[in-house]
Design an enzyme around this catalytic site. Structure first.
Site, PDB file in Angstrom:
ATOM      1  N   LYS A 248       0.959  -1.252   0.042  1.00 46.48           N
ATOM      2  CA  LYS A 248       0.069   0.068  -0.038  1.00 46.48           C
ATOM      3  C   LYS A 248       0.817   1.230   0.064  1.00 46.48           C
ATOM      4  CE  LYS A 248      -4.422  -1.477   2.080  1.00 46.48           C
ATOM      5  NZ  LYS A 248      -5.154  -2.089   0.978  1.00 46.48           N
TER       6      LYS A 248
ATOM      7  N   LYS B 148      -3.936 -11.930  -6.672  1.00 43.32           N
ATOM      8  CA  LYS B 148      -5.026 -12.262  -5.941  1.00 43.32           C
ATOM      9  C   LYS B 148      -6.272 -11.392  -6.682  1.00 43.32           C
ATOM     10  CE  LYS B 148      -5.396  -9.316  -2.377  1.00 43.32           C
ATOM     11  NZ  LYS B 148      -5.936  -8.669  -0.987  1.00 43.32           N
TER      12      LYS B 148
ATOM     13  N   LYS C  63     -10.602  -6.038  -5.056  1.00 37.40           N
ATOM     14  CA  LYS C  63     -11.528  -4.828  -5.770  1.00 37.40           C
ATOM     15  C   LYS C  63     -10.994  -3.649  -6.451  1.00 37.40           C
ATOM     16  CE  LYS C  63     -12.095  -4.451  -0.784  1.00 37.40           C
ATOM     17  NZ  LYS C  63     -12.997  -4.814   0.368  1.00 37.40           N
TER      18      LYS C  63
HETATM   19  P1  TYM Z   1      -9.837  -6.912   4.097  1.00 37.95           P
HETATM   20  O1  TYM Z   1     -11.271  -6.063   4.318  1.00 37.95           O
HETATM   21  O2  TYM Z   1      -9.209  -6.258   3.103  1.00 37.95           O
HETATM   22  O3  TYM Z   1     -10.570  -8.296   3.490  1.00 37.95           O
HETATM   23  C1  TYM Z   1     -11.648  -9.106   4.195  1.00 37.95           C
HETATM   24  C2  TYM Z   1     -11.476 -10.623   3.925  1.00 37.95           C
HETATM   25  O4  TYM Z   1     -11.383 -11.003   2.652  1.00 37.95           O
HETATM   26  C3  TYM Z   1     -10.424 -11.656   2.172  1.00 37.95           C
HETATM   27  N1  TYM Z   1      -9.754 -11.693   0.915  1.00 37.95           N
HETATM   28  C4  TYM Z   1      -9.478 -12.681  -0.082  1.00 37.95           C
HETATM   29  N2  TYM Z   1      -9.476 -14.262   0.484  1.00 37.95           N
HETATM   30  C5  TYM Z   1      -9.322 -14.878  -0.540  1.00 37.95           C
HETATM   31  N3  TYM Z   1      -8.877 -14.580  -1.655  1.00 37.95           N
HETATM   32  C6  TYM Z   1      -8.946 -13.047  -2.219  1.00 37.95           C
HETATM   33  N4  TYM Z   1      -8.718 -12.789  -3.327  1.00 37.95           N
HETATM   34  C7  TYM Z   1      -9.387 -12.231  -1.005  1.00 37.95           C
HETATM   35  N5  TYM Z   1      -9.527 -11.046  -1.236  1.00 37.95           N
HETATM   36  C8  TYM Z   1      -9.981 -10.732   0.203  1.00 37.95           C
HETATM   37  C9  TYM Z   1      -9.068 -11.216   3.240  1.00 37.95           C
HETATM   38  O5  TYM Z   1      -8.184 -11.946   3.533  1.00 37.95           O
HETATM   39  C10 TYM Z   1     -10.008 -10.890   4.392  1.00 37.95           C
HETATM   40  O6  TYM Z   1     -10.044 -12.128   5.262  1.00 37.95           O
HETATM   41  N6  TYM Z   1      -7.848  -6.670   8.073  1.00 37.95           N
HETATM   42  C11 TYM Z   1      -8.797  -7.163   7.508  1.00 37.95           C
HETATM   43  C12 TYM Z   1      -9.975  -6.435   8.457  1.00 37.95           C
HETATM   44  C13 TYM Z   1      -9.894  -6.649   9.958  1.00 37.95           C
HETATM   45  C14 TYM Z   1      -9.731  -8.140  10.572  1.00 37.95           C
HETATM   46  C15 TYM Z   1      -9.528  -7.638  12.014  1.00 37.95           C
HETATM   47  C16 TYM Z   1      -9.996  -9.248  10.221  1.00 37.95           C
HETATM   48  C17 TYM Z   1      -9.622  -5.842  10.751  1.00 37.95           C
HETATM   49  N7  TYM Z   1      -9.450  -6.416  12.035  1.00 37.95           N
HETATM   50  C18 TYM Z   1      -9.534  -8.538  13.210  1.00 37.95           C
HETATM   51  C19 TYM Z   1     -10.096 -10.439  11.317  1.00 37.95           C
HETATM   52  C20 TYM Z   1      -9.932  -9.893  12.611  1.00 37.95           C
HETATM   53  C21 TYM Z   1      -8.900  -6.646   6.161  1.00 37.95           C
HETATM   54  O7  TYM Z   1      -8.481  -5.602   5.826  1.00 37.95           O
HETATM   55  O8  TYM Z   1      -9.517  -7.462   5.515  1.00 37.95           O
END
Ligand code: TYM
Length: 336
Positions: A115, A203, A206
């Site tokens: 990022k 991967k 969005k």
């Molecule tokens: P975020 O919002 O970026 O993504 C949400 C979840 O989607 C999964 N993900 C994927 N899994 C498989 N293949 C893909 N192409 C793909 N794209 C996204 C991400 O791995 C994630 O699980 N940091 C986290 C949010 C968060 C969180 C937490 C999660 C904040 N605090 C505490 C668990 C516990 C995040 O940015 O996810």
């Protein structure tokens, strides 16, 4: 009772990657275990503001939680749904953990590197993001944190911070399970990573500009099916499952297994060694579009009021549990 916890940011409509990598696994685990486990599902809206948000964050937050219900989440008194920003203990613990985490370990986080890459400057939130995530997890003593592959590094960091803290101050935090146990609990062999349909080395995300690369949960089902039909595969004669050498076709097999809740081995066995690339694509396109039809129909039936009621229950619970843990931490640091 052990706790299963996860969060998804509400910056925009979600992708099929979010859905298959994190949302659907959480729904299936919750429905299976919520009689005997606490289940916490929250929207990390404070994590959202590190970058631009498409649309209105408050509305996106409600929509994101509707996604869980549309994906089949069953509610009982052990299932808690809340917004991170409504539980001030998250930010408070984040600050305290900032005094335990090191610059070196945060500098190594892949997501931060990606990022901030090429930018002259980026906001501190992008750097500190994993510490807030550690606070989200440790406040509730979560053992299992279902996530997609890209987020597993943050679980390792959370474990390191918690172990360091406990070593210095006593057993204040429950340490989340290590990666191997997390993926076993999710019922998969490896952390899930759904690939970009055009460039399957990457991967599905969005933020990718190309529309054909990603399936969004609000895509019209026939349009999503077309994207699957035009997905990059390979020019070999026979279908083989091998993410290293054949990422495109392997991605489609994997999507099929996850959507239909069929063991991957079984799906691979059906197609491996055959020359039926076209038929396989049609099958996956069908599964994706059927899933979207059903999902979007259910989504339209869920009202904002339903979600707001869940917040009321969930946020009361979350504040009670989180404040109790925060007091323990403050005592350990001699703040209290
Ligand atoms: P975020 O919002 O970026 O993504 C949400 C979840 O989607 C999964 N993900 C994927 N899994 C498989 N293949 C893909 N192409 C793909 N794209 C996204 C991400 O791995 C994630 O699980 N940091 C986290 C949010 C968060 C969180 C937490 C999660 C904040 N605090 C505490 C668990 C516990 C995040 O940015 O996810």
């Amino acid at each position: 009772m052990k706790t299963i916890l996860t969060g998804i940011r509400a910056n925009s409509v979600l992708t099929l990657g979010n859905y298959l990598g994190a949302l659907l696994p959480m729904v299936r685990l919750s429905n299976k275990y919520s009689k005997d486990y606490n289940v916490n599902i929250f929207v990390p809206d404070l994590h959202s503001i590190i970058s631009d948000v498409d649309g209105d964050l408050k509305e996106n937050t409600i929509r994101t939680l509707k996604y869980y219900l549309a994906a089949g989440l069953e509610i009982n008194e052990n299932v808690h749904i809340y917004r991170q920003s409504r539980v001030p203990a998250h930010s408070e613990l984040c600050w305290i953990l900032n005094c335990v985490a090191t610059m070196g370990e945060l500098n190594r986080m892949t997501q931060y590197k990606e990022k901030s890459d090429g930018k002259a400057s980026c906001n501190v939130g992008i750097f500190d993001y994993p510490v807030l995530m550690a606070a989200d997890i440790l406040l509730y003593s979560a053992t299992y944190v279902p996530l997609g592959e890209d987020q597993f590094q943050h679980i390792e960091l959370t474990r390191n911070i918690a172990e360091r803290f406990n070593h210095k101050f006593g057993e204040v935090f429950i340490i989340p399970a290590e990666t191997k146990e997390q993926v076993e609990f999710m019922g998969v062999e490896k952390p899930i990573r759904i690939r970009d349909l055009v460039n399957p080395e990457k991967k599905m995300s969005k933020s990718t500009a190309s529309e054909n690369s990603k399936i969004m949960l609000d895509d019209e089902p026939f349009k999503a099916a077309k994207k699957v039909m035009s997905a990059t595969t390979d020019s070999f004669v026979e279908v083989q499952f091998d993410f290293e050498k054949r990422p495109g076709i392997s991605n489609l097999l994997y999507i099929e297994a996850l959507i239909t809740d069929t063991p991957l081995d079984e799906v691979v066995k059906k197609w491996q060694g055959t020359t039926r690339y076209g038929e396989l694509k049609k099958q996956v396109a069908n599964s994706v579009s059927e899933m979207l039809v059903e999902f979007q129909k259910r989504l339209a039936e869920i009202s904002d009021k339903q979600v707001l009621e869940l917040f009321e229950f969930g946020e009361k619970y979350a504040n009670e549990v989180a404040n109790q843990k925060l007091i323990e931490v403050q005592k350990a640091f001699n703040l209290r």
